[in-house]
Design an enzyme around this catalytic site. Structure first.
Site, PDB file in Angstrom:
ATOM      1  N   CYS A  83       0.524   0.541  -3.345  1.00 41.36           N
ATOM      2  CA  CYS A  83       0.172   2.336  -2.151  1.00 41.36           C
ATOM      3  C   CYS A  83       0.654   1.489  -1.028  1.00 41.36           C
ATOM      4  O   CYS A  83       0.986   1.488   0.083  1.00 41.36           O
ATOM      5  CB  CYS A  83      -1.302   1.575  -2.607  1.00 41.36           C
ATOM      6  SG  CYS A  83      -1.963   2.767  -1.266  1.00 41.36           S
ATOM      7  N   LEU A  84       1.372   3.033  -1.012  1.00 43.30           N
ATOM      8  CA  LEU A  84       2.474   2.958   0.039  1.00 43.30           C
ATOM      9  C   LEU A  84       1.391   3.118   1.799  1.00 43.30           C
ATOM     10  O   LEU A  84       1.894   2.432   2.802  1.00 43.30           O
ATOM     11  CB  LEU A  84       2.673   4.235   0.730  1.00 43.30           C
ATOM     12  CG  LEU A  84       4.109   4.870   1.945  1.00 43.30           C
ATOM     13  CD1 LEU A  84       4.754   2.961   1.741  1.00 43.30           C
ATOM     14  CD2 LEU A  84       4.204   5.909   2.105  1.00 43.30           C
TER      15      LEU A  84
END
Length: 272
Positions: A122-123
């Site tokens: 997840c960025l």
């Protein structure tokens, strides 16, 4: 240092977004609607701040918690007859790490290591979502969805009370409309993500396993065989494997005492 993960633009954007949403919801819309000094205003502000605090707490848990690493001493069980030689070579060894990896572990190209029960990288948390922080991620999405829905309802209530369609400055109307659209859009996106992960936990799947299962089902259909996700137990067992057996602790993002080592996962044949 784990705190170095906070030094990323996406995470700073998340903090900025939370701060802006909290400010406009509490100090503009609730204040305009019933007034912060009123009992109704204070109650609504406390409820929203409580949801925002839980959201932040879950966010910190996602960022700071290691999703799970494969022990250097890990060696797969060669006596497991349920795994074929071909499947063992494919999923039991990581060519990039040059080490063995347990079932459901995957190599993350961003983190450059194998992650236990990896769901995705997840960025927005600058971290992988894996075995140890998946519950925190799920609670983050839940509390963020509830917070956005709460803010959206407050905006609608405030706008309807002020009757902005017929009175008020144009800039005031635009601000209300834009804020309402943004919050409703965030509610829809986060709600969709929450629904997606609720589907995954009820089937005891990760995002990676879901898409791998689609391909496996397609290949199985071509060869005249049926595919069943190997870790799909009963719905209740699937849910408790993520949230824990104590229902009272389901909504606590840090309550992960039920998790073991993340190296072995039960299958339907284990209980047969």
């Amino acid at each position: 240092m784990k705190f170095e993960r906070f030094l990323s633009i996406p995470i700073l954007m998340v903090f900025l977004l939370i701060g802006v949403v909290c400010y406009i919801t509490v100090f503009i819309f609730i204040d305009d609607w019933v007034g912060l000094k009123s009992s109704a205003g204070s109650l609504n502000a406390l409820v929203f701040i409580f949801l925002a605090s839980l959201c932040l707490f879950s966010f910190f848990g996602c960022v700071l918690t290691d999703p799970g690493h494969v022990p250097a001493s890990y060696v797969p069980d060669v006596e497991d007859s349920a795994v074929s030689d071909q499947e063992s070579k494919k999923s039991g060894h990581c060519d990039k790490c040059s080490t063995y990896k347990p079932p459901r572990a995957h190599h993350c190209r961003v983190c450059r290591r194998c992650v236990l029960r990896m769901d995705h990288h997840c960025l927005w948390i600058n971290n992988c979502v894996g075995y140890w922080n998946y519950k925190a991620f799920l609670m983050l999405v839940l509390y963020a969805t509830l917070g956005c829905l709460y803010s959206t309802v407050i905006i609608i209530k405030c706008a309807s009370q002020k009757d902005l369609e017929f009175s008020g400055r144009v800039s005031h109307k635009v601000f209300y409309v834009v804020s309402g659209i943004v919050m409703a859009s965030l509610s829809l996106m986060l709600g969709t993500l929450l629904g997606w992960h609720f589907y995954l936990i009820t089937h005891n799947m990760t995002t990676i396993e879901y898409y791998a299962g689609i391909r496996a089902a397609w290949l199985g259909k071509k060869s005249g065989q049926s595919y069943r996700h190997p870790y799909n137990l009963s719905i209740y067992t699937n849910i408790t494997s993520v949230l824990g057996p104590n229902v009272l602790k389901w909504l606590c993002p840090t309550s992960v005492g039920h998790l073991k080592d993340g190296l072995i996962f039960p299958t339907p044949r284990d209980s047969s």
